[in-house]
Design a protein around this motif. Structure first.
Motif, PDB file in Angstrom:
ATOM      1  N   PHE A 138      53.219  50.251   8.584  1.00 24.58           N
ATOM      2  CA  PHE A 138      51.958  50.576   9.293  1.00 24.58           C
ATOM      3  C   PHE A 138      51.531  50.650  10.684  1.00 24.58           C
ATOM      4  CE2 PHE A 138      47.616  49.330  10.605  1.00 24.58           C
ATOM      5  CZ  PHE A 138      46.901  50.109   9.603  1.00 24.58           C
ATOM      6  N   ILE A 139      52.346  49.786  11.518  1.00 28.87           N
ATOM      7  CA  ILE A 139      52.281  50.201  12.806  1.00 28.87           C
ATOM      8  C   ILE A 139      52.947  51.355  13.302  1.00 28.87           C
ATOM      9  CG2 ILE A 139      53.168  49.237  15.052  1.00 28.87           C
ATOM     10  CD1 ILE A 139      53.194  46.288  13.594  1.00 28.87           C
ATOM     11  N   GLU A 140      53.995  51.783  12.750  1.00 28.63           N
ATOM     12  CA  GLU A 140      54.573  52.930  12.948  1.00 28.63           C
ATOM     13  C   GLU A 140      54.143  54.110  12.630  1.00 28.63           C
ATOM     14  OE1 GLU A 140      58.772  52.686  11.793  1.00 28.63           O
ATOM     15  OE2 GLU A 140      59.280  50.843  12.999  1.00 28.63           O
ATOM     16  N   SER A 141      53.530  54.141  11.680  1.00 29.58           N
ATOM     17  CA  SER A 141      52.725  55.496  11.031  1.00 29.58           C
ATOM     18  C   SER A 141      51.295  55.612  11.610  1.00 29.58           C
ATOM     19  CB  SER A 141      52.814  55.200   9.536  1.00 29.58           C
ATOM     20  OG  SER A 141      54.345  55.280   9.189  1.00 29.58           O
ATOM     21  N   HIS A 142      50.706  54.380  11.907  1.00 27.43           N
ATOM     22  CA  HIS A 142      49.150  54.495  11.912  1.00 27.43           C
ATOM     23  C   HIS A 142      48.549  53.865  13.077  1.00 27.43           C
ATOM     24  CE1 HIS A 142      49.236  56.139   7.875  1.00 27.43           C
ATOM     25  NE2 HIS A 142      49.863  54.811   7.409  1.00 27.43           N
ATOM     26  N   THR A 143      49.328  53.266  14.179  1.00 26.84           N
ATOM     27  CA  THR A 143      48.513  52.754  15.185  1.00 26.84           C
ATOM     28  C   THR A 143      49.421  53.016  16.597  1.00 26.84           C
ATOM     29  OG1 THR A 143      50.227  50.786  15.485  1.00 26.84           O
ATOM     30  CG2 THR A 143      48.269  50.607  13.908  1.00 26.84           C
ATOM     31  N   ALA A 144      49.024  52.720  17.702  1.00 27.03           N
ATOM     32  CA  ALA A 144      49.355  53.034  18.879  1.00 27.03           C
ATOM     33  C   ALA A 144      49.171  51.842  20.001  1.00 27.03           C
ATOM     34  CB  ALA A 144      49.057  54.414  19.583  1.00 27.03           C
ATOM     35  N   GLY A 145      49.957  51.687  21.006  1.00 27.69           N
ATOM     36  CA  GLY A 145      49.439  50.466  21.894  1.00 27.69           C
ATOM     37  C   GLY A 145      49.922  49.192  21.544  1.00 27.69           C
ATOM     38  N   LEU A 146      50.689  49.030  20.798  1.00 27.81           N
ATOM     39  CA  LEU A 146      51.136  47.405  20.218  1.00 27.81           C
ATOM     40  C   LEU A 146      51.951  46.997  21.432  1.00 27.81           C
ATOM     41  CD1 LEU A 146      51.330  45.012  18.725  1.00 27.81           C
ATOM     42  CD2 LEU A 146      53.236  46.039  17.438  1.00 27.81           C
ATOM     43  N   ASP A 147      52.929  47.830  22.240  1.00 30.84           N
ATOM     44  CA  ASP A 147      53.684  46.986  23.277  1.00 30.84           C
ATOM     45  C   ASP A 147      52.847  46.551  24.495  1.00 30.84           C
ATOM     46  OD1 ASP A 147      55.830  47.409  21.859  1.00 30.84           O
ATOM     47  OD2 ASP A 147      56.331  49.120  22.967  1.00 30.84           O
ATOM     48  N   GLY A 148      51.709  47.391  24.706  1.00 37.04           N
ATOM     49  CA  GLY A 148      50.733  46.972  25.893  1.00 37.04           C
ATOM     50  C   GLY A 148      50.124  45.568  25.304  1.00 37.04           C
ATOM     51  N   ALA A 149      49.567  45.813  24.300  1.00 39.72           N
ATOM     52  CA  ALA A 149      48.692  44.588  23.777  1.00 39.72           C
ATOM     53  C   ALA A 149      49.429  43.364  23.659  1.00 39.72           C
ATOM     54  CB  ALA A 149      48.000  45.050  22.717  1.00 39.72           C
ATOM     55  N   LEU A 150      50.623  43.632  23.250  1.00 42.99           N
ATOM     56  CA  LEU A 150      51.546  42.462  23.155  1.00 42.99           C
ATOM     57  C   LEU A 150      51.865  41.924  24.585  1.00 42.99           C
ATOM     58  CD1 LEU A 150      52.488  40.712  20.711  1.00 42.99           C
ATOM     59  CD2 LEU A 150      54.404  42.178  20.677  1.00 42.99           C
ATOM     60  N   ASP A 151      52.283  42.676  25.376  1.00 40.64           N
ATOM     61  CA  ASP A 151      52.730  42.047  26.808  1.00 40.64           C
ATOM     62  C   ASP A 151      51.461  41.109  27.598  1.00 40.64           C
ATOM     63  OD1 ASP A 151      55.162  43.101  26.438  1.00 40.64           O
ATOM     64  OD2 ASP A 151      54.864  44.886  27.735  1.00 40.64           O
ATOM     65  N   ARG A 152      50.288  41.922  27.187  1.00 37.56           N
ATOM     66  CA  ARG A 152      49.222  41.092  27.914  1.00 37.56           C
ATOM     67  C   ARG A 152      49.168  40.026  27.110  1.00 37.56           C
ATOM     68  NH1 ARG A 152      44.818  43.325  30.415  1.00 37.56           N
ATOM     69  NH2 ARG A 152      46.397  44.477  31.331  1.00 37.56           N
ATOM     70  N   ALA A 153      49.051  39.691  25.740  1.00 36.37           N
ATOM     71  CA  ALA A 153      48.799  38.851  25.021  1.00 36.37           C
ATOM     72  C   ALA A 153      49.956  37.566  25.535  1.00 36.37           C
ATOM     73  CB  ALA A 153      48.780  39.052  23.525  1.00 36.37           C
ATOM     74  N   ARG A 154      51.006  37.999  25.726  1.00 34.02           N
ATOM     75  CA  ARG A 154      52.092  36.880  26.213  1.00 34.02           C
ATOM     76  C   ARG A 154      51.905  36.320  27.460  1.00 34.02           C
ATOM     77  NH1 ARG A 154      56.214  37.103  22.482  1.00 34.02           N
ATOM     78  NH2 ARG A 154      56.647  39.292  21.713  1.00 34.02           N
TER      79      ARG A 154
END
Length: 898
Positions: free
Chosen positions: A241-257
């Protein structure tokens, strides 16, 4: 003899919260109606909450605004609307159209909203159109747009039936959306659904939870940032789902960390024990069908948009969106907040979910034939009223809302309104704080109330339902859309505002939603563009989107869930993870203001009580404005349960009855939002809250304001019961509530019993109680006084006064007052203060009018469960919003027995 013809039952929609329950109203031919739930409506299937059940008690014409007024003088509609049109033209000519503003309401019908937005943004040419939904759901709107590219609620109420875990964030659902909470409770009973409740207060909803996380105010985004990290690090990503239908996870995850790298850090930030944080994360991760429902505790925040996106991020990383029983779900506060968003009622929207891209502006301009189409955003609510204070806004039209009670820094707003050249209020009641005279020219326009109005509303699951007229409009009350269209014609735009019915407006609204759409916009009512008047009259509830070819042979078929196919409304059809900001933890408490003030609703009242305040059933549960204080803080500040305290912030103050309870944590206070100047002497929540706006949504912070509290010592306490409302002297503390047969006022005063006796004697010599007979009991040496006032044998008023430490209880007196012609024992009881008949105690179950004493007796008689109590006395068997209180009484009885 001819038998009277029974009035037909009318299907309509409840005018309270965003659940959008179906209602069956049967007029009684005398201006009232009997009310029942509509078993065929998919929002409630026949259930109604205490407020919905009591709608028939709110239809009286007492305090209705029935005729147009200019500066307090009755005028004709032509005179009123001529004045409005001339003044608007003069202001636009002298100061420009952006010196004109409209402040609308989520209680308007969609058709009213549409005409207001069209008039202002297309023809007057002002962008300054905002709504009290800015205070309600605008952070959810902004979060949806950032994540999905559109203001789309992905799921539906059926997801609450199908979920295995429901996470309730900043939502006292048991009290504020009780019909939805009963669906959740049914799911718990049927399929073992777990509840997690996240809230700074241990609310009635929290009492029903499997896991309660009592977070510090404002730390929601830290909790869900930690959850995002946990889901990523422990193998719970939906990679496809992430690869086909979303964008921006890396940035959001870095901020969450950075914000919350692990459960230990989350525990420090939120104040929640690490074990509870870990239990929540494991439960969320290990349950596929999860609904996260969020409401005002998330939205009414200076970081509300980030809170919403931190929740959505967790659903995107797991692919739990658009699927049965799974998704983020925004619980809407008002009956038509969604409809207002659809037509562009927010200042940062244009119309039909379009905004201000050049092609969208051009599209709306062409569809409307609009000569003065705006090209950019207007001022949001907080900024709008600040502009009134600065003199930038010269004309303001307020429709269907009471900002002098509900807006933050309301005292500033009250002073600012005096500088307006034109102040127009479209209102159903005459005594709201907002309907009082302000500005150089104040025009009051009598609006239709619920039961008289005809149009549509949209609920929290995107379901459009009809509000249908079943009562004749009293006096000269008119639809809001009709007044707006009349002004549009007076301003020279006859063709654009030639509406002759709500159905005609709806058709145009539906047409704009479908205009040059081609599936690129979420909001699409194309299948209803050509709906006939007859079909509009009988149109069943339907969810949007409903494109032109949405069903066999064009039959309108809505869509229950969106995004299940992974297609979103961004340019690349991918959802966006959002990197949220760290929570702002440094709330400026100080030695002067050491507490954090939280605000919200109570179970049986709605907004500023202009409707619910008329019902004795709804007024019985919480009859006075109050402040919740933790026992430790009460002891430290010499506050007593039932005493009166002054609550102060840097913006204003209130005087409230103290409720000592451990539902709030030390250092926190809670006060309800409902009591305005018509129902209490000094209890307007808007006068106290700071209202710092969210930088993305503009929604003001209403849940965390630095505050101080101190006891107020009054000489005496008492109550006055009367058939009609009676004004009390200046300087008294008071709170008014509807009771059976009239009105009750609880009061506190520094006056002596002698002074109160003189006051009552004055009342029977005045217009208040003219020519009545006064029966008195006075013991001035002990500072005690009671009296009863009779008009012949009819009891018309009763007062009790005693030193504050011996405050008289009014429950028995209210029971006696319900009989208009009491017998001798009851007459004596009113003067002696000793009950001649037993009262049921304070009301717990408003739906069936069951008091605490009756429930306690039922429990003492052997009822050992909520079900047993309900079987014996009906309490808790309708909407169920009183079940947490019944359960608490049962637990208390068990503890006493032990």
């Amino acid at each position: 003899m001819t038998q009277p013809v029974a009035a037909p039952t009318v299907r309509t929609t409840c005018p309270y919260c965003g659940v959008g329950c179906g209602v069956l109203a049967t007029p009684d031919g005398q201006g009232g109606a009997t009310i029942a739930g509509d078993t065929e409506h998919p929002a409630n299937y026949g259930r109604l909450c205490s407020k919905g059940s009591a709608l028939g008690e709110t239809l009286s014409l007492e305090n209705r605004l029935l005729h147009p007024e200019i500066d307090g003088t009755r005028v004709s509609w032509d005179a009123a609307l001529d004045t409005v049109a001339k003044k608007l033209s003069a202001v636009a000519e002298e100061h420009g159209p952006d010196a004109i503003a409209f402040y609308l309401s989520g209680q308007l019908l969609t058709e009213d909203y549409y005409v207001a937005n069209k008039l202002a943004k297309g023809f007057i040419g002002t962008p300054h159109v905002d709504t009290n939904s800015r205070l309600c759901m605008s952070s959810a709107v902004a979060a949806h747009r950032r994540a999905f590219g559109s203001d789309t609620v992905p799921g539906c109420y059926e997801d609450l039936d199908e979920a295995d875990l429901i996470v309730l964030v900043g939502s006292n659902t048991a009290w504020c959306h009780p019909i939805l909470f009963r669906r959740m409770a049914d799911a718990k009973e049927r399929r073992g659904t777990k509840f997690v409740v996240i809230d700074p207060r241990r609310t009635q909803t929290a009492q029903e939870s499997d896991l309660f996380l009592g977070i510090r105010p404002g730390t929601d985004s830290a909790l869900f940032s930690g959850l995002l990290v946990y889901l990523s690090d422990n193998g719970f990503r939906d990679r496809a789902f992430i690869e086909s239908h979303t964008a921006g996870l890396d940035g959001a995850l870095d901020r969450a960390r950075q914000i919350a790298p692990n459960a230990a850090a989350v525990a420090v930030l939120t104040g929640v024990p690490e074990a509870d944080v870990a239990a929540f994360y494991a439960l969320f991760a290990g349950t596929r069908r999860v609904v996260t429902a969020f409401s005002q505790g998330v939205n009414q925040s200076a970081q509300g948009t980030d809170k919403g996106n931190s929740i959505i991020n967790c659903h995107l990383i797991t692919g739990r969106i658009g699927q049965p029983g799974a998704g983020p779900f925004s619980l809407t506060g008002q009956p038509n907040a969604m409809g207002g968003r659809e037509v562009g009622g927010l200042a940062n929207m244009l119309a039909a979910h379009m905004h201000f891209a050049p092609e969208e502006v051009d599209r709306v301009r062409r569809y409307w034939g609009a000569p003065r189409i705006i090209t950019g955003e207007g001022m949001k609510a907080v900024a709008l009223f600040e502009a009134v204070a600065r003199g930038k806004i010269k004309a303001l039209w307020v429709m269907g809302t009471n900002p002098l009670v509900s807006m933050p820094r309301a005292d500033m707003i009250r002073d600012a309104l005096k500088g307006l050249d034109l102040y127009v209020v479209s209102e159903a009641v005459s005594d709201s704080d907002t309907a009082r005279g302000f500005g150089q020219t104040t025009v009051l326009l009598p609006a239709q109330a619920w039961g008289e109005k005809d149009g549509t509303v949209t609920n929290s699951e995107r379901r459009i339902s009809r509000q249908r007229r079943f009562l004749t409009s009293p006096g000269e009350a008119r639809p809001d859309w009709a007044a707006l269209a009349d002004v549009g014609r007076r301003l020279g735009h006859g063709r654009a505002f030639a509406f002759d019915s709500a159905a005609a407006i709806f058709r145009e609204h539906a047409g704009l939603s479908a205009y040059e759409n081609n599936g690129t916009r979420d909001f699409d009512l194309g299948a209803l563009t050509d709906i006939s008047d007859a079909a509009y009259d009988v149109n069943l509830p339907v969810q949007w989107p409903i494109p032109k070819r949405s069903g066999p042979r064009g039959a309108p078929q809505g869509k229950a869930r969106l995004f299940g196919d992974g297609r979103f409304y961004t340019f690349d059809q991918r959802a966006r993870f959002v990197a949220v900001q760290p929570p702002a933890l440094a709330l400026a408490v100080s030695d002067e203001f050491p507490f954090v003030l939280n605000t919200g609703r109570v179970r049986d009242h709605w907004h500023t009580m202009t409707r619910t305040g008329k019902s004795q059933r709804l007024s019985a549960h919480r009859a006075v404005p109050f402040v919740e204080v933790h026992p430790d803080d009460a002891a430290a500040h010499r506050l007593t349960d039932g005493g009166i305290a002054r609550l102060a912030t840097e913006h204003g103050e209130a005087e409230l009855e103290v409720m000592v309870t451990d539902t709030v944590v030390p250092g926190s206070l809670f006060m309800p939002m409902h009591w305005g100047g018509a129902f209490a002497s000094k209890a307007r929540v808007g006068a106290l809250v700071r209202g710092m706006p969210d930088p993305v949504s503009g929604q003001p912070e209403l849940k965390a304001t630095p505050a101080a509290i101190a006891p107020v010592a009054y000489r005496a306490r008492g109550f006055l019961l009367s058939r009609a409302q009676v004004a009390l002297p200046e300087g008294w503390w008071w709170a008014r509530a509807a009771i059976t047969g009239g009105w009750g006022v609880q009061f506190a005063t520094q006056d002596s019993s002698r002074a109160v006796a003189l006051m009552m004697r004055g009342l029977i010599q005045s217009e208040a109680l003219p020519g009545c007979e006064l029966a008195e009991y006075a013991d001035h040496a002990r500072d005690r006084y009671r009296c009863a006032v009779y008009d012949g044998t009819r009891l018309v008023a009763s007062l009790a006064y005693a030193p504050a430490g011996a405050r008289p209880d009014w429950e028995a007196a209210k029971a006696l007052f319900a009989a208009e012609e009491p017998e001798t024992p009851e007459r004596l009881a009113l003067l002696s203060g000793r009950a001649a008949t037993a009262s049921a105690g304070p009301v717990v179950c408003a739906c069936h009018g069951v008091g605490a004493d009756a429930i306690a007796a039922t429990i003492a008689g052997g009822a050992g469960s909520v079900e047993a109590v309900g079987a014996a006395c009906k309490a808790g068997t309708n909407c169920g919003s009183c079940i947490p209180e019944i359960r608490k009484m049962l637990a208390g009885q068990t503890a006493r027995a032990a």
